[in-house]
Enzyme design. Sequence first.
Site, PDB file in Angstrom:
ATOM      1  CB  SER A   1      47.502  18.434  10.211  1.00  0.00           C
ATOM      2  OG  SER A   1      48.371  17.709  10.997  1.00  0.00           O
TER       3      SER A   1
ATOM      4  CG  ASP B   1      43.416  41.439  14.562  1.00  0.00           C
ATOM      5  OD1 ASP B   1      43.817  40.388  15.109  1.00  0.00           O
ATOM      6  OD2 ASP B   1      43.184  42.498  15.181  1.00  0.00           O
ATOM      7  CB  ILE B   2      41.355  36.056  14.194  1.00  0.00           C
ATOM      8  CG1 ILE B   2      41.201  35.779  12.686  1.00  0.00           C
ATOM      9  CG2 ILE B   2      40.400  35.178  14.992  1.00  0.00           C
ATOM     10  CD1 ILE B   2      41.912  34.576  12.202  1.00  0.00           C
TER      11      ILE B   2
ATOM     12  N   GLY C   1      44.963  42.560  17.268  1.00  0.00           N
ATOM     13  CA  GLY C   1      46.409  42.404  17.147  1.00  0.00           C
ATOM     14  C   GLY C   1      46.824  40.966  17.410  1.00  0.00           C
TER      15      GLY C   1
ATOM     16  CD  GLU D   1      49.705  15.268   9.345  1.00  0.00           C
ATOM     17  OE1 GLU D   1      49.157  15.271  10.449  1.00  0.00           O
ATOM     18  OE2 GLU D   1      49.635  16.236   8.568  1.00  0.00           O
TER      19      GLU D   1
ATOM     20  CG  ASP E   1      50.936  16.956   5.656  1.00  0.00           C
ATOM     21  OD1 ASP E   1      50.085  17.702   6.160  1.00  0.00           O
ATOM     22  OD2 ASP E   1      51.753  16.305   6.327  1.00  0.00           O
TER      23      ASP E   1
ATOM     24  CG  ASP F   1      45.008  36.331  19.091  1.00  0.00           C
ATOM     25  OD1 ASP F   1      45.145  35.133  18.803  1.00  0.00           O
ATOM     26  OD2 ASP F   1      44.329  37.140  18.405  1.00  0.00           O
TER      27      ASP F   1
END
Length: 380
Positions: free
Chosen positions: A294, A337-338, A356, A96, A100, A358
């Site tokens: 992450s 937009d997906i 839009g 992690e 990062d 979601d």
Amino acid sequence: MHVLKHIHFADAHRPSQALANGGQGYFPADIRRLYNIPTNLTGAGQTIGILEFSSGYSLQDATLFWQMHGITPPNVVFVSVDGTRNDGGTSVDDEEASLDLQWAAAIAPGARFVIYEANAGETYPEFEAAMLRTLNYIVNDHLHQPSVLSISYGDGEDSFDAEALQSIADLIQKLDERGVTVCIASGDQGAYGLHNPFGPYARHADAPATSPHAVAVGGTHLYAHGGECAWTYLGPQNGGASGGGFSDIFAKPPWQTAVPGHARGVPDLALNADPASGYQIVFQGQSAIVGGTSVACPVFAAIIALANERRATLGRKPLSSLPQYLYTYANKLGFHDIVVGNNTYNGVIGYEAIPGWDAVTGFGSVDATQFIDTLVKDVP
Ligand SMILES: [Ca+2]
């Protein structure tokens, strides 16, 4: 309890056709190109704070990764919140912190990085306490003064004490008011939302991403040609789905007019997170491919540092109230937009990606150039 990280390794035994660069995963240059990240911004003059809980990093791994991609190693400062040491990236739990740092710096290599390290503890109350301890520390950290934070930890709200979540949200609001944008991964277990696979089998939105004054960052699957769908669970080969849903604790903030219902909806937006379209990192001397919200979260935090860099050159303060402005200026921010995919996971029917906003991908991913332009020119 294991630490509640939102990371997924790509399954080495099931190599995905979608992995970029002949199976090595996305490189920094790919992500910069596909999200149209401005080439003339590096995050110079900005400080990015990264919160880690019992996860350390190896600067040697990070430097190798940056050098592989022609990135000058940035200034990295380690700050122990409670005496927890950096174990140098030697534990298996250290992916992690490694990813990062490696990926935030891949996007904003001119920034300074402050790693705030705290002990995650063994129980949920201990983890809550560690989160509160760390946020309190940063509120009082006049030495480093980050303008953006990346938090890639959390779990379904039900795992935590409601009062503790309110205290965490209050600290995040205080930071945001001071010009510290707090970015939080929305989770990798879809609408199910719990790290524990054994139920209860219901929808759970992830905390602390549901904090109203945080930016909740969800996940997509990014194709090599740049198209995207929601990070949707397909099986063990891609391990999870974009965290998203509605808070049981926080009411809908007044700016979430695009969101149905009466509760805080998450995520606000999303970036590539599917391990089947994963990112390269170097971990313990080896290349690896990682996914999860992450990674989406520190990449987004770095984009905010770029926006703050440009604002600073124009004499403007670091962004404040960004969660609100994401909604006010949604039509100008260059969101992709997906509309394909869902976050059904572990037997719990999730939400669908629709035109839009979601509860899988929020407003979607970003054209970073247009996104930053709007954050610099239109947002006060
Ligand atoms: Ca959508």
